[in-house]
Write a protein that holds these residues in place. Structure first.
Motif, short mmCIF file in Angstrom:
data_model
loop_
_atom_site.label_atom_id
_atom_site.label_comp_id
_atom_site.label_asym_id
_atom_site.label_seq_id
_atom_site.Cartn_x
_atom_site.Cartn_y
_atom_site.Cartn_z
N GLN A 181 0.86 -1.18 0.00
CA GLN A 181 0.00 0.00 0.00
C GLN A 181 0.90 1.23 0.00
O GLN A 181 1.80 1.35 0.83
N GLU A 212 -3.95 10.42 -0.62
CA GLU A 212 -4.25 9.36 -1.58
C GLU A 212 -3.51 8.08 -1.18
O GLU A 212 -2.30 8.10 -0.91
N GLY A 223 -2.88 4.13 -2.49
CA GLY A 223 -3.01 3.18 -3.58
C GLY A 223 -2.39 1.84 -3.22
O GLY A 223 -1.88 1.65 -2.11
N ASP A 265 -3.24 0.44 -8.39
CA ASP A 265 -4.50 1.15 -8.18
C ASP A 265 -4.24 2.39 -7.35
O ASP A 265 -3.59 2.32 -6.30
N ILE A 266 -4.77 3.53 -7.81
CA ILE A 266 -4.65 4.80 -7.09
C ILE A 266 -6.04 5.44 -7.05
O ILE A 266 -6.68 5.58 -8.09
N PRO A 320 -11.25 4.63 -9.49
CA PRO A 320 -9.81 4.75 -9.22
C PRO A 320 -9.00 4.67 -10.50
O PRO A 320 -9.44 4.14 -11.52
N ARG A 348 -6.12 3.00 -12.58
CA ARG A 348 -5.60 1.64 -12.59
C ARG A 348 -4.71 1.42 -13.81
O ARG A 348 -5.08 1.79 -14.93
#
Length: 340
Positions: A78, A84, A86, A114-115, A123, A125
């Motif tokens: 992570q 933010e 992701g 993924d963010i 999101p 991706r």
């Protein structure tokens, strides 16, 4: 003291909390079938450069298993930047002909990043579409990398899927008789203009799709170029003489180009539309080589020019500061000369 360069590179990196490492190794270095198992849960890491917002690795887990001749690995992490958060998830494998070989055949089986997007949006991706082969040379005499082409899919905060193709490339480390060498390229298509941050305000609607490419070659010097242009679509703008209605801009061409050759940098912009006029601009400057790489000094020379023909300038008032209204037509030619 033992590795003076390492301390400089690790400046700004901090670790918090505790980590966990589990490893199992049975046998010696010469047996190809020596089993290896490794599991790592890292502490929370923070990296900050200057006054920039720091990056955080909040939770990460790495697992590896196999033998000295063939290995498989998985990694999950992570990553946070500001508010933010992701995630990264990847699986890869590598093998070699025998336990003493420095040449590995590797493959990234899967990769997904993924963010989170804006509130209420999907999101961001990036996902690898099929296995990505690599060749890795770990010899001290001539270390290097080679990679095959790779297909990626990109998703953003609005509906749509862009395609990215990373072309085959390579990297070779510097040796006493040869400078470092690298070659890479990528191209993309079906990238919505609305994905670009701050591209247009809420008063303009867009279904414009972009395509582009990037190329890099490093030998005795660095050559790099990037370009992006409209492939299809148009803009809808409010009409001054028709309140509440949106009219098409009649966009025919929109492109931006950037090129670096050694220390010389060039950029160009082209805009051609039926109702929002035409603009052609270009600029040049010079970078300076330093021990940290290329830098753009404040006193670097900067030259350029722009030719604009805007028959309905009122449409451009949408991009002006709040409260400004622009009317009439504009024909102009500007020349720029000075320093950055």
């Amino acid at each position: 003291q033992r590795w003076p360069g390492l301390a400089t590179r690790l400046q700004g990196l901090k670790a918090f909390g505790s980590g966990e490492l589990k490893a199992h190794w049975q046998g010696g270095f010469a047996q190809a079938n020596t089993p290896i198992e490794l599991s790592l849960k890292s502490p929370r890491l923070q990296y900050a450069s200057g006054k920039n917002t720091p990056w955080h690795i909040l939770a990460s887990q790495f697992q590896m298993q196999g033998t000295l001749q063939a290995l498989q690995a998985q990694a999950v992490a992570q990553i946070a930047h500001g508010s933010e958060v992701g995630s990264v998830n990847t699986r890869l494998r590598a093998s070699r002909a025998h336990a003493q070989s420095d040449e590995w055949q590797a493959q990234v089986d899967s990769f997904r990043l993924d963010i989170p997007g804006p509130v209420g949006a999907s999101p961001w991706r990036a996902e690898l579409q099929k296995a990505w082969p690599w060749q890795i040379n770990l010899s001290t005499a001539a270390p290097g990398l080679q990679w095959a082409s790779a297909n990626w899919s990109l998703q953003g905060p609005t509906p749509g899927t862009a395609k990215l193709l990373a072309e085959a490339g390579q990297w070779r480390a510097a040796t006493p008789v040869r400078a470092a060498q690298a070659q890479g390229a990528a191209r993309w298509e079906d990238l919505p203009l609305s994905w670009l941050p701050g591209a247009w305000g809420p008063d303009i609607q867009s279904d414009v799709m972009l395509q582009g490419q990037w190329q890099m070659q490093l030998d005795k010097g660095l050559n790099m170029s990037a370009s992006m242009q409209r492939s299809r679509g148009d803009l809808l703008v409010h009409a001054d003489n028709a309140p509440g209605q949106r009219l098409p801009a009649g966009l025919r061409e929109a492109s931006v180009q950037w090129r670096l050759q050694g220390e010389r940098m060039d950029a160009a912009l082209t805009w051609d539309s039926e109702h929002m006029g035409q603009i052609r601009a270009q600029a040049q400057s010079v970078l300076r080589s330093t021990s940290q790489g290329l830098q753009w000094d404040d006193q670097a020379p900067l030259t350029g020019s722009m030719v604009a023909s805007l028959p309905k300038v009122g449409a451009w008032s949408l991009l002006a500061p709040p409260g400004w209204r622009v009317q009439g037509t504009l024909e102009s030619r500007l020349e720029l000369s000075g320093t950055r």
